[in-house]
Design an enzyme around this catalytic site. Structure first.
Site, PDB file in Angstrom:
ATOM      1  N   LYS A  92      20.699  68.669  47.286  1.00  0.00           N
ATOM      2  CA  LYS A  92      21.029  66.951  48.230  1.00  0.00           C
ATOM      3  C   LYS A  92      22.206  67.557  48.635  1.00  0.00           C
ATOM      4  CE  LYS A  92      21.190  62.457  48.653  1.00  0.00           C
ATOM      5  NZ  LYS A  92      20.614  61.022  47.973  1.00  0.00           N
ATOM      6  N   SER A 168      17.954  58.508  49.858  1.00  0.00           N
ATOM      7  CA  SER A 168      18.855  58.919  51.050  1.00  0.00           C
ATOM      8  C   SER A 168      18.961  60.318  50.338  1.00  0.00           C
ATOM      9  CB  SER A 168      19.919  57.709  50.459  1.00  0.00           C
ATOM     10  OG  SER A 168      20.181  58.722  48.649  1.00  0.00           O
ATOM     11  N   SER A 192      16.580  55.840  45.611  1.00  0.00           N
ATOM     12  CA  SER A 192      17.519  57.372  46.295  1.00  0.00           C
ATOM     13  C   SER A 192      16.789  58.573  46.149  1.00  0.00           C
ATOM     14  CB  SER A 192      19.036  57.401  46.696  1.00  0.00           C
ATOM     15  OG  SER A 192      19.583  56.779  47.386  1.00  0.00           O
TER      16      SER A 192
END
Length: 553
Positions: A92, A168, A192
Site C-alpha cells: 500500500k 482505503s 480499510s
C-alpha cells in the site's frame, strides 16, 4: 519498460507463468522452490498483467522493476527457505514505508516526496521472501473507505468498472481480486482492509491490535494484507507476528463447534442495512448451523453512535498533519485548489479548537468499548455481521453530499461541538454503507472478512467474524471451514449468485487481463458512502497510534 527480459532468465524453468494465475502464494512458492517456474519470468509476467489491467483499474500507482530485480537477485543468493520465496507483492502506498518509494499521503503538494527509510513491517515482508513490485492506490490520508483522491484518482472495481473497489486499501484488494498478485498489503484503522475485501471479493484480516511487528498496542492502525487463501493468511500472520507480542495469540479450541456465535443484522448507528447484506449473513448463519455451530442473534452492547462520535476525534490530527506538511494553516481555498479534500480541511479547523479534554474523552471511550466487548465475548466468543451494509458504491457517488461540502467550507466559524457534529453528518453518507468495521478497531480485536456472497447483479459482499483480543487463529480456523466447504466467491470462479430467488446466473470468469467486467449501471448502491478514519500519520510517513490533538502552545 522492463529492465530485464525473458531471454535473460535461467533455462532451468520453462513452464508458462500464466499457469500460476489464481494460485495461492503458498503454491507458487512451492513450485518456485522446486524449479518448476523461473522467478524472474514470473516477476516480468506479473508486471505485464499489472500494466495490461492498470489503465482500466488504476489500482497500482507506482512500479520499480529495477529495484524488484535487485531484490530478486539478493533473494536468489539465499537458501530459498522463506515461506513466500519469490512471490511478487504489491504494498500500500500509505504508511508502509519502503525507501525510495513515493511518500505522498495522497496529497498533491507532496507528489515528489519519497520515503527516506524502510519500515520494519516492509523489511519483514522481504525477509519472508516477497519481492516488492510497487505501490497500490488509496484515498487522501486514508480518510475515506473508497479509493479516490485528487492526486491518484479512482480505483475501479474488477467485478464492474463502474463501481469502486473500496478503501482505503482499495488498490490492494483490486490487485488481488484481479489476479495480479496473490497477496497485497494494506492497513486498517476503521475497516480499510475489510471494507475493500468485502466489495472486491477477497479475504481481509485485521489482526489483534499490537500483534503485528511495528504496530502500536494502543487501538489504532494495524498493518496486514488481503489474500485469496486462508493458508496464505495463516502463514502471513505467523510470519508478521511480533515475537514480543506472540503471547497475545490464543490457542485454537480443540472443538471449534463448542464456541457460541452471535450474529447481528442491525447497523450499530441505526442506518439501513441492505437486503443483500442481510442475505449474506443469513446464508452464513445457515451454513454454520449445518456445520454444528450454535448461532444466536444478539447485537453488540456498544453504543455505536457514541463510539463513532468519539472515533472521529481520533482523526483530528490528520488535518493538523496536513497543515504541518504544507507548511502553513489550511484554508478553504486549498479545497478549491484541490490541494486537500473538504474533510482534511474540516479536520484541521476542528483540531484548532479541540479542548484539552479531547484526549481523555477518547481514551475513556476506548476503555468502555474494551470492557463491553470483553464481557460480550465471554458469552459469545465470535460475533458475525455483514462486513459492509451494502455492495460497492458507484464511482459517481460522492464521498460527501454536496450540501455538507458547502458547510465544511465554512466550518472555521463554528464552535468545536458544532464542528464535530458537522464532521459526523458529513461522514454519515459513507458510514451508512460501512457501520460494522470500526468496532473491532476501537476494541483492539481481530476481525476477518470472508468473500461468501455475490448479489444478483454480480457484486460481492463479505461477512465479518470478530473475536476477542488474540483470537486471530480461531477466526482463521473458522474461515478455513468456509473455504474447505467451497463457500468463497472469487472473481475467477463460475458459480450461481447467492440469492436462490434470482433466476439469473452470474458467470465471473476472469483469469486474464482482458476479462474485466463492466456491467450495466444499477441502482444497487443508493445509500451513502462508507467511512474510514483514524490513520494518524507523522511527518516521517510512519503510522503510529491514535494521537489525539492537543491545542498548540
Amino acid at each position: 519498460m522492463f529492465l530485464f527480459s525473458l531471454t535473460a532468465t535461467s533455462a532451468k524453468a520453462q513452464s508458462n507463468p500464466a499457469d500460476l494465475d489464481g494460485q495461492s502464494a503458498t503454491t507458487i512458492t512451492k513450485q518456485l522452490k522446486n524449479h518448476q517456474y523461473d522467478e524472474q519470468t514470473l516477476m516480468q509476467y506479473t508486471y505485464q498483467k499489472i500494466n495490461q489491467q492498470n489503465p482500466s483499474l488504476n489500482n497500482v500507482i507506482y512500479q520499480n522493476p529495477s529495484d524488484a530485480l535487485k531484490q530478486l537477485q539478493s533473494l536468489q543468493k539465499t537458501d530459498r527457505q522463506q515461506p513466500f520465496y519469490g512471490v511478487p507483492l504489491l504494498i500500500k502506498g500509505l504508511g508502509q514505508a519502503y525507501q525510495g518509494y513515493p511518500n505522498t499521503d495522497g496529497l498533491p503538494f507532496l507528489k515528489k516526496e519519497t520515503y527516506p527509510t524502510t519500515k520494519v513491517f516492509v523489511k519483514k515482508l522481504q525477509k519472508m521472501g516477497f519481492v516488492i513490485l510497487g505501490e497500490t492506490n488509496y484515498p487522501e490520508m486514508g480518510l475515506i473507505n473508497i479509493t479516490n483522491s485528487n492526486l491518484n484518482g479512482v480505483a475501479h472495481n474488477p467485478w464492474n468498472l463502474l463501481f469502486n473497489t473500496g478503501g482505503s486499501s482499495g488498490g490492494a484488494t483490486a490487485s488481488v481480486a484481479a489476479n495480479e498478485v496473490p497477496i497485497a498489503t494494506g492497513n486498517d484503522a476503521g475497516g480499510s482492509l475489510r471494507i475493500p475485501a468485502s466489495w472486491s471479493g477477497v479475504i481481509g484480516l485485521k489482526p489483534t491490535q499490537g500483534l503485528i511487528v511495528g504496530d502500536s498496542t494502543t487501538p489504532s492502525v494495524v498493518n496486514f494484507a488481503d489474500t485469496r487463501d486462508i493458508t496464505d493468511t495463516q502463514t502471513l500472520l505467523k510470519g508478521l507476528t511480533n515475537p514480543k507480542q506472540a503471547q497475545m495469540l490464543q490457542k485454537v479450541p480443540k472443538n471449534l463447534k463448542d464456541l457460541t456465535i452471535a450474529y447481528s443484522l442491525k447497523s450499530p448507528v441505526g442506518t439501513p442495512v441492505s437486503q443483500y447484506a442481510i442475505n449474506a449473513v443469513q446464508q452464513s448463519v445457515n451454513f454454520l448451523r449445518q456445520q454444528g455451530f450454535k448461532v444466536v442473534q444478539k447485537d453488540s452492547p456498544v453504543d455505536g453512535i457514541k463510539m463513532m462520535q468519539t472515533y472521529y476525534l481520533g482523526a483530528l490530527e490528520d488535518g493538523a498533519n496536513a497543515s504541518e506538511k504544507l507548511g502553513r494553516p489550511l484554508t478553504s481555498q486549498d479545497v478549491k485548489d484541490k490541494l486537500v479534500s473538504p474533510m482534511t480541511y474540516a479536520l484541521y479547523e476542528a483540531s484548532q479548537k479541540a479542548p484539552k479534554s479531547t484526549t481523555n474523552t477518547f481514551m475513556k471511550e476506548l476503555a468502555l468499548v474494551h470492557r463491553q466487548m470483553t464481557a460480550f465475548h465471554k458469552q459469545y466468543p465470535i460475533y458475525l455481521t455483514p462486513t459492509t451494509a451494502t455492495t460497492a458504491p458507484l464511482n459517481s457517488d460522492p464521498a460527501y453530499l454536496p450540501k455538507y461540502v458547502d458547510q465544511m467550507m465554512n466550518i472555521k466559524d463554528l464552535p468545536f461541538q458544532q464542528q464535530m457534529q458537522l464532521i459526523y453528518d458529513s461522514w454519515l453518507h459513507g458510514l451508512t454503507k460501512t457501520p460494522f468495521t470500526q468496532l473491532a478497531n476501537l476494541a483492539g480485536e481481530p476481525a476477518l472478512s470472508l468473500p461468501t456472497y455475490v448479489s444478483p447483479s454480480g457484486l460481492p459482499l463479505g461477512v465479518q467474524l470478530q473475536g476477542s483480543q488474540g483470537s486471530d487463529a480461531t477466526l482463521l480456523a473458522i474461515g478455513k471451514i468456509f473455504e474447505k466447504e467451497h463457500q468463497f466467491k472469487f472473481l475467477n470462479a463460475n458459480y450461481p449468485t447467492s440469492d436462490a430467488s434470482s433466476q439469473q446466473t452470474t458467470t465471473t470468469k476472469s483469469s486474464n487481463a482482458n476479462s474485466l467486467k463492466q456491467l450495466p449501471q444499477t441502482d444497487e448502491t443508493s445509500v451513502g458512502w462508507p467511512i474510514y478514519v483514524g490513520l494518524i500519520l507523522l511527518g516521517s510517513g510512519i503510522m503510529v497510534g491514535y494521537r489525539i490533538y492537543r491545542p498548540r502552545r
